[in-house]
Design an enzyme around this catalytic site. Structure first.
Site, PDB file in Angstrom:
ATOM      1  N   GLU A 123       0.876  -1.179   0.000  1.00  0.00           N
ATOM      2  CA  GLU A 123       0.000   0.000   0.000  1.00  0.00           C
ATOM      3  C   GLU A 123       0.909   1.224   0.000  1.00  0.00           C
ATOM      4  O   GLU A 123       1.895   1.277   0.735  1.00  0.00           O
ATOM      5  CB  GLU A 123      -0.926  -0.039   1.236  1.00  0.00           C
ATOM      6  CG  GLU A 123      -1.718   1.214   1.533  1.00  0.00           C
ATOM      7  CD  GLU A 123      -2.632   1.686   0.385  1.00  0.00           C
ATOM      8  OE1 GLU A 123      -3.376   0.866  -0.182  1.00  0.00           O
ATOM      9  OE2 GLU A 123      -2.579   2.892   0.068  1.00  0.00           O
ATOM     10  N   GLY A 161       2.775  -0.669  -5.553  1.00  0.00           N
ATOM     11  CA  GLY A 161       2.387  -2.062  -5.768  1.00  0.00           C
ATOM     12  C   GLY A 161       2.807  -2.616  -7.122  1.00  0.00           C
ATOM     13  O   GLY A 161       2.974  -3.831  -7.266  1.00  0.00           O
ATOM     14  N   ASP A 181      -5.649  -4.153  -7.578  1.00  0.00           N
ATOM     15  CA  ASP A 181      -6.873  -3.357  -7.423  1.00  0.00           C
ATOM     16  C   ASP A 181      -6.535  -1.863  -7.341  1.00  0.00           C
ATOM     17  O   ASP A 181      -6.734  -1.224  -6.307  1.00  0.00           O
ATOM     18  CB  ASP A 181      -7.561  -3.848  -6.120  1.00  0.00           C
ATOM     19  CG  ASP A 181      -8.877  -3.159  -5.856  1.00  0.00           C
ATOM     20  OD1 ASP A 181      -9.476  -2.597  -6.798  1.00  0.00           O
ATOM     21  OD2 ASP A 181      -9.317  -3.172  -4.683  1.00  0.00           O
TER      22      ASP A 181
END
Ligand SMILES: C[S@@+](CC[C@H](N)C(=O)[O-])C[C@H]1O[C@@H](n2cnc3c(N)ncnc32)[C@H](O)[C@@H]1O
Length: 301
Positions: A123, A161, A181
């Protein structure tokens, strides 16, 4: 500058699609005793209190997970997903059967994790990663002992990421799932994603990759070009599961979302084929709602 905060959208129709697919894949990986690796490139905060002011602002979960939760006995195929939701509510000591907390993808993965499995979460946002560390820490001393006896907790990286993923491949154990995502706040995310997948193919061609993408208004939708780019990355088996909950507008708004699954596990296509129309029926906000499954690429092997 990163401004997207997932708490505003927790439990909405897009989360239902994403976490249902994620759960089905992790369930398939759990059939064998052999360990699996789970990598989350854009982990978010891990879990969400639905009473939080951000989530309450639009209460998107009311037109998402809440509609399934109240009739969950009618969705036996989603027992794993509901198990992850029950687990976070129990951990947070919510009254039995209530939906006060919603698991983000890291908490969904934690629910399926066995001692032989490994979880790595990435993150980039400073505040979200702090929340993630807190939410993924063992709850209380008794639980901490319980966890340390049975298995290692997740590894959390405060990092990008996309580049982070390439550095982790191939993972150990050598079978597993990468969930990707991105918020698609930056237009470059689409291009970066395609480039990342081309590199990922070179390093770990046998991994399962599940990629979430938005279905947007006609003038701004980029799902077709994303699919075209991903079809060129080297992967031979790519399944697309799309859930549209309302009519596509011309200029603005998200009417649904999709999950692109590279190297899907055996029978996932059959499971999704029956699940998607039911999700559209339950989560649809107007008569044009649809659940659609298609192979973007499928090898004859
Ligand atoms: C859609 S949310 C993730 C939600 C989470 N996967 C879930 O299902 O619960 C996207 C997250 O990606 C983070 N993010 C944005 N750009 C990133 C990057 N380049 N690398 C890692 N995280 C990033 C955002 O801060 C945000 O928390």
């Amino acid at each position: 500058m990163l401004s997207y905060r997932h708490g505003f959208h927790a439990g909405n129709h897009a989360d239902v699609l994403k976490h249902a697919v994620q759960s089905l894949i992790l369930e398939a990986l759990s059939i064998k005793d052999k360990g699996f690796s789970y990598i989350d490139t854009h982990a978010g905060a891990g879990g969400y209190a639905l009473a939080h002011e951000w989530t309450q602002k639009k209460s998107e979960y009311l037109t998402g997970i809440a509609l399934l939760w109240q009739h969950r006995e009618q969705w036996p195929e989603l027992a794993g997903y509901f198990g992850a939701i029950t687990a976070i509510n129990e951990t947070m000591q919510a009254p039995a059967d209530t939906l006060d907390f919603y698991p983000g993808s890291p908490k969904v993965a934690e629910y399926f994790k066995r001692p032989q499995d490994s979880l790595t979460l990435m993150e980039l946002h400073n505040n979200e990663v702090a929340q993630l560390r807190e939410n993924m820490a063992p709850q209380g001393r008794r639980l901490a002992q319980h966890y340390s006896n049975r298995s290692k907790g997740p590894t959390i990286h405060h990092t990008d990421g996309f580049t982070g993923l390439i550095g982790l491949l191939p993972p150990t154990p050598k079978r597993g799932l990468v969930l990707i995502d991105p918020p698609y706040e930056l237009k470059e995310d689409y291009q970066t994603l395609a480039e990342t997948m081309a590199q990922a193919y070179k390093r770990w061609p046998i991994g399962i990759y599940a990629i979430w993408y938005p279905l947007l208004a006609k003038d701004v939708d980029r799902s077709a070009s994303l699919k075209a780019a991903l079809a060129q990355t080297g992967f031979d088996n790519i399944l697309c599961a799309e859930l549209s909950v309302r009519q596509q507008a011309q200029d603005f708004g998200m009417h649904g979302s999709g999950m692109m699954i590279l190297n899907p596990p055996w029978k996932l296509d059959e499971q999704l084929k029956s699940l998607l129309p039911r999700l559209a029926e339950t989560l649809g906000q107007d008569p044009s709602a649809t659940g659609h499954l298609a192979w973007l690429k499928q090898s004859d092997k």
